[in-house]
Design a protein around this motif. Sequence first.
Motif, PDB file in Angstrom:
ATOM      1  N   TRP A   1     -23.744 -15.391  -8.220  1.00 29.71           N
ATOM      2  CA  TRP A   1     -23.941 -15.803  -9.610  1.00 29.71           C
ATOM      3  C   TRP A   1     -25.168 -15.139 -10.220  1.00 29.71           C
ATOM      4  CZ3 TRP A   1     -20.240 -18.617 -11.937  1.00 29.71           C
ATOM      5  CH2 TRP A   1     -19.320 -19.290 -11.112  1.00 29.71           C
TER       6      TRP A   1
ATOM      7  N   GLN B   1     -28.070 -15.135 -13.490  1.00 26.68           N
ATOM      8  CA  GLN B   1     -29.038 -16.150 -13.884  1.00 26.68           C
ATOM      9  C   GLN B   1     -28.621 -16.951 -15.110  1.00 26.68           C
ATOM     10  OE1 GLN B   1     -29.197 -12.987 -14.633  1.00 26.68           O
ATOM     11  NE2 GLN B   1     -30.420 -12.591 -16.456  1.00 26.68           N
ATOM     12  N   GLY B   2     -27.564 -16.542 -15.792  1.00 27.98           N
ATOM     13  CA  GLY B   2     -27.122 -17.266 -16.980  1.00 27.98           C
ATOM     14  C   GLY B   2     -27.773 -16.730 -18.238  1.00 27.98           C
TER      15      GLY B   2
ATOM     16  N   TYR C   1     -22.471 -17.588 -17.374  1.00 34.81           N
ATOM     17  CA  TYR C   1     -22.874 -17.118 -16.056  1.00 34.81           C
ATOM     18  C   TYR C   1     -21.955 -16.006 -15.592  1.00 34.81           C
ATOM     19  CZ  TYR C   1     -25.712 -21.346 -15.761  1.00 34.81           C
ATOM     20  OH  TYR C   1     -26.638 -22.338 -15.975  1.00 34.81           O
TER      21      TYR C   1
ATOM     22  N   ARG D   1     -18.956 -26.346 -15.323  1.00 38.17           N
ATOM     23  CA  ARG D   1     -18.865 -24.904 -15.505  1.00 38.17           C
ATOM     24  C   ARG D   1     -17.396 -24.492 -15.453  1.00 38.17           C
ATOM     25  NH1 ARG D   1     -22.805 -21.102 -12.011  1.00 38.17           N
ATOM     26  NH2 ARG D   1     -24.246 -22.639 -12.931  1.00 38.17           N
TER      27      ARG D   1
END
Length: 114
Positions: A104, A106-107, A93, A44
């Motif tokens: 964060w 959930q994308g 994200y 990421r």
Amino acid sequence: VQLQASGGGLVQPGESLRLSCAASGKIFRLNRMGWFRQAPGKQRDLVAIITSNGSTNYADSVKGRFTISSDNAKTTAYLQMNSLKPEDTAVYYCNYRGGFIDYWGQGTQVTVSS
């Protein structure tokens, strides 16, 4: 802090998308919001961040194409993505940092393909 992201999708190379991320719950006066992305089989990585005082930082690969902004309340961040390339394909994200803690979302999937 809860994060709600939206705006991903499938586009062709050269097209645009805008991602949004809304933060709710315990909002810190000093905070940082931004976007990271993760492609299959890769780590990421940072895409863009904006601090509560308006400072921004971008990955070299998106400079000049992506723009991050936030609303006056500093609770919603936007990522305007122009001139999208296939290599921008990833799960994006949303990130919120406040009180030295990272939160964060959930994308959201962004796919750039012809």
